[in-house]
Motif scaffolding. Structure first.
Motif, PDB file in Angstrom:
ATOM      1  N   MET A   1      -7.440  -1.086  -3.781  1.00 37.62           N
ATOM      2  CA  MET A   1      -6.676  -0.436  -4.893  1.00 37.62           C
ATOM      3  C   MET A   1      -5.672   0.120  -4.392  1.00 37.62           C
ATOM      4  SD  MET A   1      -9.193  -0.222  -8.086  1.00 37.62           S
ATOM      5  CE  MET A   1      -8.392   0.711  -8.840  1.00 37.62           C
ATOM      6  N   SER A   2      -5.861   1.753  -3.003  1.00 38.16           N
ATOM      7  CA  SER A   2      -5.485   2.433  -2.488  1.00 38.16           C
ATOM      8  C   SER A   2      -4.056   2.078  -2.016  1.00 38.16           C
ATOM      9  CB  SER A   2      -6.504   3.432  -1.645  1.00 38.16           C
ATOM     10  OG  SER A   2      -7.549   3.506  -2.474  1.00 38.16           O
ATOM     11  N   ASN A   3      -4.405   0.549  -1.705  1.00 37.38           N
ATOM     12  CA  ASN A   3      -2.955   0.269  -0.984  1.00 37.38           C
ATOM     13  C   ASN A   3      -1.988  -0.196  -2.519  1.00 37.38           C
ATOM     14  OD1 ASN A   3      -3.426   0.652   2.381  1.00 37.38           O
ATOM     15  ND2 ASN A   3      -4.499  -1.726   1.515  1.00 37.38           N
ATOM     16  N   LEU A   4      -2.133  -1.210  -2.702  1.00 40.22           N
ATOM     17  CA  LEU A   4      -0.962  -1.327  -4.403  1.00 40.22           C
ATOM     18  C   LEU A   4      -1.132   0.121  -4.970  1.00 40.22           C
ATOM     19  CD1 LEU A   4      -3.832  -4.151  -5.364  1.00 40.22           C
ATOM     20  CD2 LEU A   4      -2.065  -4.080  -4.113  1.00 40.22           C
ATOM     21  N   GLU A   5      -1.540   0.596  -5.300  1.00 37.36           N
ATOM     22  CA  GLU A   5      -1.713   2.445  -5.502  1.00 37.36           C
ATOM     23  C   GLU A   5       0.124   3.021  -4.916  1.00 37.36           C
ATOM     24  OE1 GLU A   5      -4.162   5.073  -6.271  1.00 37.36           O
ATOM     25  OE2 GLU A   5      -4.685   3.661  -7.836  1.00 37.36           O
ATOM     26  N   LYS A   6       0.065   2.761  -3.129  1.00 35.35           N
ATOM     27  CA  LYS A   6       1.124   3.518  -2.558  1.00 35.35           C
ATOM     28  C   LYS A   6       2.002   2.628  -2.440  1.00 35.35           C
ATOM     29  CE  LYS A   6       1.642   4.685   2.072  1.00 35.35           C
ATOM     30  NZ  LYS A   6       0.946   4.994   3.573  1.00 35.35           N
ATOM     31  N   GLN A   7       1.548   0.607  -2.447  1.00 35.04           N
ATOM     32  CA  GLN A   7       3.152   0.035  -2.780  1.00 35.04           C
ATOM     33  C   GLN A   7       3.785   0.544  -3.760  1.00 35.04           C
ATOM     34  OE1 GLN A   7       1.634  -3.376  -2.043  1.00 35.04           O
ATOM     35  NE2 GLN A   7       1.025  -3.171   0.372  1.00 35.04           N
ATOM     36  N   PHE A   8       3.159   0.287  -5.025  1.00 37.37           N
ATOM     37  CA  PHE A   8       3.431   0.787  -5.990  1.00 37.37           C
ATOM     38  C   PHE A   8       4.266   1.498  -6.380  1.00 37.37           C
ATOM     39  CE2 PHE A   8       4.144   2.071 -10.479  1.00 37.37           C
ATOM     40  CZ  PHE A   8       4.393   1.076 -10.990  1.00 37.37           C
ATOM     41  N   THR A   9       4.189   2.253  -5.355  1.00 36.46           N
ATOM     42  CA  THR A   9       4.723   4.259  -5.671  1.00 36.46           C
ATOM     43  C   THR A   9       6.406   3.974  -4.906  1.00 36.46           C
ATOM     44  OG1 THR A   9       2.607   5.515  -5.516  1.00 36.46           O
ATOM     45  CG2 THR A   9       4.726   6.238  -4.952  1.00 36.46           C
ATOM     46  N   ASP A  10       5.880   3.233  -3.663  1.00 36.02           N
ATOM     47  CA  ASP A  10       6.731   2.660  -2.483  1.00 36.02           C
ATOM     48  C   ASP A  10       7.768   2.460  -3.299  1.00 36.02           C
ATOM     49  OD1 ASP A  10       5.766   4.942  -1.234  1.00 36.02           O
ATOM     50  OD2 ASP A  10       4.874   2.766   0.457  1.00 36.02           O
TER      51      ASP A  10
ATOM     52  N   ASP B   1     -27.802  -4.323  -2.512  1.00 36.46           N
ATOM     53  CA  ASP B   1     -27.157  -3.354  -3.002  1.00 36.46           C
ATOM     54  C   ASP B   1     -25.917  -3.198  -1.298  1.00 36.46           C
ATOM     55  OD1 ASP B   1     -28.695  -3.202  -4.671  1.00 36.46           O
ATOM     56  OD2 ASP B   1     -30.351  -1.928  -3.635  1.00 36.46           O
ATOM     57  N   GLU B   2     -26.225  -3.057  -0.275  1.00 38.26           N
ATOM     58  CA  GLU B   2     -25.377  -2.961   0.778  1.00 38.26           C
ATOM     59  C   GLU B   2     -24.327  -3.601   0.557  1.00 38.26           C
ATOM     60  OE1 GLU B   2     -26.959  -2.875   4.421  1.00 38.26           O
ATOM     61  OE2 GLU B   2     -28.368  -1.799   4.708  1.00 38.26           O
ATOM     62  N   ASP B   3     -23.962  -5.009   0.596  1.00 33.92           N
ATOM     63  CA  ASP B   3     -23.163  -5.699  -0.431  1.00 33.92           C
ATOM     64  C   ASP B   3     -22.144  -5.771  -0.559  1.00 33.92           C
ATOM     65  OD1 ASP B   3     -21.545  -7.839   0.103  1.00 33.92           O
ATOM     66  OD2 ASP B   3     -22.746  -9.128  -0.781  1.00 33.92           O
ATOM     67  N   CYS B   4     -22.853  -5.266  -2.202  1.00 35.31           N
ATOM     68  CA  CYS B   4     -21.959  -4.400  -3.290  1.00 35.31           C
ATOM     69  C   CYS B   4     -21.447  -3.543  -2.532  1.00 35.31           C
ATOM     70  CB  CYS B   4     -22.697  -3.853  -4.511  1.00 35.31           C
ATOM     71  SG  CYS B   4     -23.506  -5.512  -4.918  1.00 35.31           S
ATOM     72  N   GLU B   5     -21.795  -2.124  -2.121  1.00 39.20           N
ATOM     73  CA  GLU B   5     -21.089  -1.137  -1.597  1.00 39.20           C
ATOM     74  C   GLU B   5     -20.011  -1.589  -0.432  1.00 39.20           C
ATOM     75  OE1 GLU B   5     -20.989   2.556  -1.577  1.00 39.20           O
ATOM     76  OE2 GLU B   5     -21.865   1.713  -2.896  1.00 39.20           O
ATOM     77  N   ARG B   6     -20.022  -2.525  -0.091  1.00 36.15           N
ATOM     78  CA  ARG B   6     -19.235  -3.306   1.168  1.00 36.15           C
ATOM     79  C   ARG B   6     -18.231  -3.496  -0.064  1.00 36.15           C
ATOM     80  NH1 ARG B   6     -18.126  -7.333   3.021  1.00 36.15           N
ATOM     81  NH2 ARG B   6     -19.517  -8.045   3.063  1.00 36.15           N
ATOM     82  N   ARG B   7     -18.265  -4.284  -0.789  1.00 33.68           N
ATOM     83  CA  ARG B   7     -17.674  -4.581  -1.650  1.00 33.68           C
ATOM     84  C   ARG B   7     -16.375  -3.750  -2.582  1.00 33.68           C
ATOM     85  NH1 ARG B   7     -17.561 -10.039  -2.407  1.00 33.68           N
ATOM     86  NH2 ARG B   7     -15.548  -9.432  -3.735  1.00 33.68           N
ATOM     87  N   ARG B   8     -17.494  -3.272  -2.831  1.00 35.32           N
ATOM     88  CA  ARG B   8     -16.565  -1.631  -3.610  1.00 35.32           C
ATOM     89  C   ARG B   8     -16.035  -0.831  -2.808  1.00 35.32           C
ATOM     90  NH1 ARG B   8     -17.680   3.316  -4.971  1.00 35.32           N
ATOM     91  NH2 ARG B   8     -18.718   3.805  -3.677  1.00 35.32           N
ATOM     92  N   MET B   9     -16.050  -0.502  -1.570  1.00 35.65           N
ATOM     93  CA  MET B   9     -15.257   0.398  -0.966  1.00 35.65           C
ATOM     94  C   MET B   9     -14.125  -0.865  -0.900  1.00 35.65           C
ATOM     95  SD  MET B   9     -16.481   2.952  -0.878  1.00 35.65           S
ATOM     96  CE  MET B   9     -15.470   4.051   0.728  1.00 35.65           C
TER      97      MET B   9
END
Length: 284
Positions: free
Chosen positions: A26-35, A12-20
């Motif tokens: 994804m946030s970085n990719l979206e920011k790069q796409f916006t830029d 569970d901890e590993d999954c949560e860490r991977r999800r984060m």
């Protein structure tokens, strides 16, 4: 049991860490796409502005190539319009000259017809005068004597004046002058010469003008030299010393024939002119 629980907690901890981690990526990719999108928009906007400036300055190839095509088409159409204008002007000029020529020909034809008509009328008057002269049995000396006697009576300074005659007794007094009596007598002789079957001719009669051709009109048709002509037929009109002309019969009257030439002008022929041979016609 403890091992199993520990392994479940680790998963569970590993999954949560991977999800984060995935969310951060994804946030970085979206920011790069916006830029990148903003940067691309700015670049395209700058390109469009530059192209617009080139168009305004008249240097853009996208503007120059269609402009050259339009100018070439304009030159071709201008040249064609100039040629068409010259052809129209030439056509109007030719039509004007044709109208003038047709008017002159119509005028000349009417002048000739008028001349022939006047000549025919004068010849008819001369013929009638000749008939009258030969049908009256009277000499010109009587007329001259009477006219001279009238002039003498009208002369106030003439020394030979007759005294008035005193009439006595049952005499018949004629109120007419001698010249009036001669005129009445001439009229009577003319009537007798034209109506009376037993008339004395002092001179041989005047020979009437012979008709060279047979021509007459009957019920709207023209008979000429053994052939019939009706309205609407195309004929060939021939006159001496002139070229034959083609025409269409429009009207046939008692003593004249109207026809229309190819140029639209109308003229007429007298049947007496056909009889005398001044004009001749035939089927075209």
């Amino acid at each position: 049991m403890d091992c199993t629980e520990n392994m479940g907690k680790m998963d569970d901890e590993d999954c949560e860490r991977r999800r984060m981690e995935c969310l951060d990526e994804m946030s970085n990719l979206e920011k790069q796409f916006t830029d990148l999108k903003d940067q691309l928009y700015k670049e395209r906007l700058s390109q469009v502005d530059a192209k617009l400036q080139e168009v305004i300055a008249g240097k853009a190839p996208e503007y120059l190539e269609p402009l050259a095509t339009l100018q070439e088409n304009m030159q071709i159409r201008t040249k064609v319009a100039g040629i068409y204008r010259e052809l129209c002007l030439e056509s109007v000029k030719n039509k004007y000259e044709c109208e003038i020529q047709a008017s002159r020909q119509h005028c000349e034809s009417e002048k000739l017809l008028l001349y022939d008509t006047v000549q025919s009328e004068l010849e008819e008057k001369i013929r009638r005068l000749e008939e009258d002269r030969h049908s009256i049995d009277i000499t010109s000396e009587l007329w001259n004597d009477e006219l001279q006697s009238r002039k003498k009576r009208k002369d106030p300074f003439s020394p030979d004046k007759k005294k008035p005659v005193v009439v006595s007794g049952p005499y018949i007094v004629y109120m007419l002058q001698d010249l009036d009596i001669l005129e009445d007598w001439t009229t009577i002789r003319k009537a007798m010469a034209t109506l009376g079957p037993h008339r004395v001719k002092t001179e041989p009669p005047v020979k009437l003008e012979k008709h060279l051709h047979s021509a007459r009109s009957e019920e709207g048709r023209l008979y000429y030299d053994g052939e019939w002509y009706i309205r609407g037929q195309t004929i060939c009109i021939d006159k001496k010393d002139e070229c034959p002309t083609s025409a269409i019969i429009t009207t046939i009257n008692h003593d004249e024939v109207w026809f229309k030439r190819p140029d639209g002008s109308k003229s007429k022929l007298y049947i007496s002119q056909l009889q005398k041979g001044k004009y001749s016609i035939k089927h075209s």
